[in-house]
Design a protein around this motif. Structure first.
Motif, PDB file in Angstrom:
ATOM      1  N   HIS A  94     -17.060  -0.814 -23.610  1.00  0.00           N
ATOM      2  CA  HIS A  94     -15.736  -1.821 -22.775  1.00  0.00           C
ATOM      3  C   HIS A  94     -17.228  -1.739 -21.448  1.00  0.00           C
ATOM      4  O   HIS A  94     -17.980  -1.014 -22.062  1.00  0.00           O
ATOM      5  N   HIS A  96     -18.826  -1.996 -17.493  1.00  0.00           N
ATOM      6  CA  HIS A  96     -19.143  -2.270 -15.855  1.00  0.00           C
ATOM      7  C   HIS A  96     -19.677  -3.084 -15.581  1.00  0.00           C
ATOM      8  O   HIS A  96     -21.432  -3.085 -15.985  1.00  0.00           O
ATOM      9  N   HIS A 119     -20.682   1.017 -22.782  1.00  0.00           N
ATOM     10  CA  HIS A 119     -20.721   2.599 -22.729  1.00  0.00           C
ATOM     11  C   HIS A 119     -19.342   2.406 -24.123  1.00  0.00           C
ATOM     12  O   HIS A 119     -18.126   1.216 -23.744  1.00  0.00           O
ATOM     13  N   PHE A 131      -7.966  11.379 -30.022  1.00  0.00           N
ATOM     14  CA  PHE A 131      -8.636  10.690 -27.942  1.00  0.00           C
ATOM     15  C   PHE A 131      -7.861  11.228 -27.318  1.00  0.00           C
ATOM     16  O   PHE A 131      -8.453  12.003 -26.238  1.00  0.00           O
ATOM     17  N   ILE A 135     -10.117  13.956 -24.913  1.00  0.00           N
ATOM     18  CA  ILE A 135     -10.558  13.756 -22.964  1.00  0.00           C
ATOM     19  C   ILE A 135     -10.311  14.734 -22.378  1.00  0.00           C
ATOM     20  O   ILE A 135     -10.543  14.913 -20.749  1.00  0.00           O
ATOM     21  N   LEU A 198     -15.072  11.276 -17.419  1.00  0.00           N
ATOM     22  CA  LEU A 198     -14.785   9.638 -17.346  1.00  0.00           C
ATOM     23  C   LEU A 198     -15.046   9.232 -15.847  1.00  0.00           C
ATOM     24  O   LEU A 198     -15.039  10.158 -14.782  1.00  0.00           O
ATOM     25  N   THR A 199     -15.260   7.988 -15.626  1.00  0.00           N
ATOM     26  CA  THR A 199     -15.290   7.189 -14.246  1.00  0.00           C
ATOM     27  C   THR A 199     -14.803   6.473 -14.368  1.00  0.00           C
ATOM     28  O   THR A 199     -14.616   5.999 -12.875  1.00  0.00           O
ATOM     29  N   THR A 200     -13.190   6.486 -14.694  1.00  0.00           N
ATOM     30  CA  THR A 200     -11.944   5.811 -14.289  1.00  0.00           C
ATOM     31  C   THR A 200     -10.973   6.692 -13.907  1.00  0.00           C
ATOM     32  O   THR A 200     -11.669   7.965 -15.706  1.00  0.00           O
ATOM     33  N   PRO A 202      -8.259   9.763 -15.721  1.00  0.00           N
ATOM     34  CA  PRO A 202      -7.630  10.482 -15.526  1.00  0.00           C
ATOM     35  C   PRO A 202      -9.177  11.423 -14.680  1.00  0.00           C
ATOM     36  O   PRO A 202      -9.407  12.658 -14.591  1.00  0.00           O
ATOM     37  N   TRP A 209     -22.869  12.857 -21.820  1.00  0.00           N
ATOM     38  CA  TRP A 209     -23.567  11.356 -21.548  1.00  0.00           C
ATOM     39  C   TRP A 209     -24.974  11.342 -22.031  1.00  0.00           C
ATOM     40  O   TRP A 209     -25.896  12.156 -22.170  1.00  0.00           O
TER      41      TRP A 209
HETATM   42  C1  LIG Z   1      -4.906   9.047 -20.336  1.00  0.00           C
HETATM   43  C2  LIG Z   1      -5.543   7.677 -21.459  1.00  0.00           C
HETATM   44  O1  LIG Z   1      -6.636   8.814 -20.625  1.00  0.00           O
HETATM   45  C3  LIG Z   1      -7.830   7.280 -20.801  1.00  0.00           C
HETATM   46  O2  LIG Z   1      -7.257   6.187 -21.813  1.00  0.00           O
HETATM   47  C4  LIG Z   1      -9.203   7.395 -20.321  1.00  0.00           C
HETATM   48  C5  LIG Z   1     -10.642   6.455 -21.287  1.00  0.00           C
HETATM   49  C6  LIG Z   1     -11.563   5.686 -20.593  1.00  0.00           C
HETATM   50  C7  LIG Z   1     -12.487   6.843 -21.297  1.00  0.00           C
HETATM   51  C8  LIG Z   1     -14.108   6.362 -20.989  1.00  0.00           C
HETATM   52  C9  LIG Z   1     -14.124   5.877 -20.031  1.00  0.00           C
HETATM   53  S1  LIG Z   1     -15.307   6.478 -19.505  1.00  0.00           S
HETATM   54  N1  LIG Z   1     -16.045   4.675 -18.010  1.00  0.00           N
HETATM   55  O3  LIG Z   1     -16.194   7.065 -17.769  1.00  0.00           O
HETATM   56  O4  LIG Z   1     -16.588   5.142 -19.996  1.00  0.00           O
HETATM   57  C10 LIG Z   1     -13.092   5.969 -18.721  1.00  0.00           C
HETATM   58  C11 LIG Z   1     -11.676   6.376 -19.887  1.00  0.00           C
END
Ligand SMILES: CCOC(=O)CCc1ccc(S(N)(=O)=O)cc1
Ligand SMILES: [Zn+2]
Length: 262
Positions: A94, A96, A119, A131, A135, A198-200, A202, A209
């Protein structure tokens, strides 16, 4: 640059206007990569990247960005090497981006901001079975980040750009196949690496990185199509254009950014 910097913060996405609690909070992302403080690590291996276009499945708008999702039931598309101990399967990629070409990336290099950032999200298939599990673990994910700059048209990206109008609204999904993300990688092997999150939501502190030093070039018009997407679903009253979907930068705390190059 300072006025753009100030403006960038005023345009912050509503998601980030209220401080979002981050679990742990000592290895959050994104960060500014301060070149003088980064350390060349000669033990860093070259990255080994293998993507198979036949594992590409669909593209969807999740209300934060648009994701191109891959079949991650085998190791056909995976990365290893670099700072990584295990092999990590490609789950999705994806981007940004900003509302203009002055800002949009999540990471910055000596405070230089790019108009967008790619990303490529991978999870540790040596240690975890899916997955959603990875996470939550501190070595669960590896995200390969590539900066985008505005310049000549990116031929390989056009297939993706042409599919975006079909996923204009949040929660829209379309089949999208036979796309090899290798075409979006700079040829230069140089990268920085650090341990973050993660930048979104949770916002879990589970990401190794890997940030490529060289940007790729896309055209102004290609980037403009990203901005034609919407944060909102088709049934919502107000249509909000999907722009400025980057998180504010986070404190480095007790971390070092390593470089694969001297
Ligand atoms: C509970 C489900 O959570 C997700 O699917 C998180 C997915 C997610 C994957 C990558 C990123 S990033 N911008 O840091 O590359 C943020 C969020
Ligand atoms: Zn991201």
């Amino acid at each position: 640059a300072t006025c753009a910097y100030k403006l960038r913060h005023e345009q912050m996405h509503p998601l980030w206007q209220t401080p979002v609690e981050a679990p742990g909070g000592n290895r959050q992302s994104p960060i500014n990569i301060h070149l003088r403080d980064s350390i060349f690590d000669p033990t860093l291996q070259p990255l080994s990247i293998r993507y198979d276009a036949r594992t590409c499945r669909q593209i969807w708008n999740n209300g934060y960005s648009f994701l191109v999702e891959y079949d991650d039931s085998t190791n056909k598309s995976r990365i290893c090497g670099g700072p990584l101990v295990d092999h990590y399967r490609l789950s999705q990629f994806h981007f940004h981006w900003g509302e203009n070409n002055l800002w949009g990336s999540e990471h910055t290099v000596d405070s230089k901001v790019y108009p967008a950032e790619l990303h490529l999200v991978h999870w540790n298939a040596a240690k975890y079975t899916k997955f959603e599990e990875a996470i939550m673990e501190n070595n669960g994910l590896a995200v390969l980040a590539v900066f985008l700059k505005v310049g000549k048209r990116h031929e390989g990206l056009q297939k993706l750009v042409d599919a975006l109008p079909a996923v204009r609204h949040k929660d829209s999904v379309v089949e999208f196949t036979n796309f090899d993300p290798t075409c979006m990688l700079p040829t230069c092997p140089d990268y920085w690496t650090y341990e973050g999150s993660l930048t979104t939501p949770p916002l879990t502190e589970s990401v190794s990185w890997i940030i490529k030093k060289r940007p790729i070039e896309v055209s102004h018009d290609q980037l403009a199509v990203f901005r034609s997407l919407l944060f909102t679903s088709a049934d919502e009253q107000e249509q909000k254009s999907m722009v400025n979907n980057f998180r504010p930068q986070q404190p480095l705390m007790n971390r070092t950014v390593r470089s694969s190059f001297s």
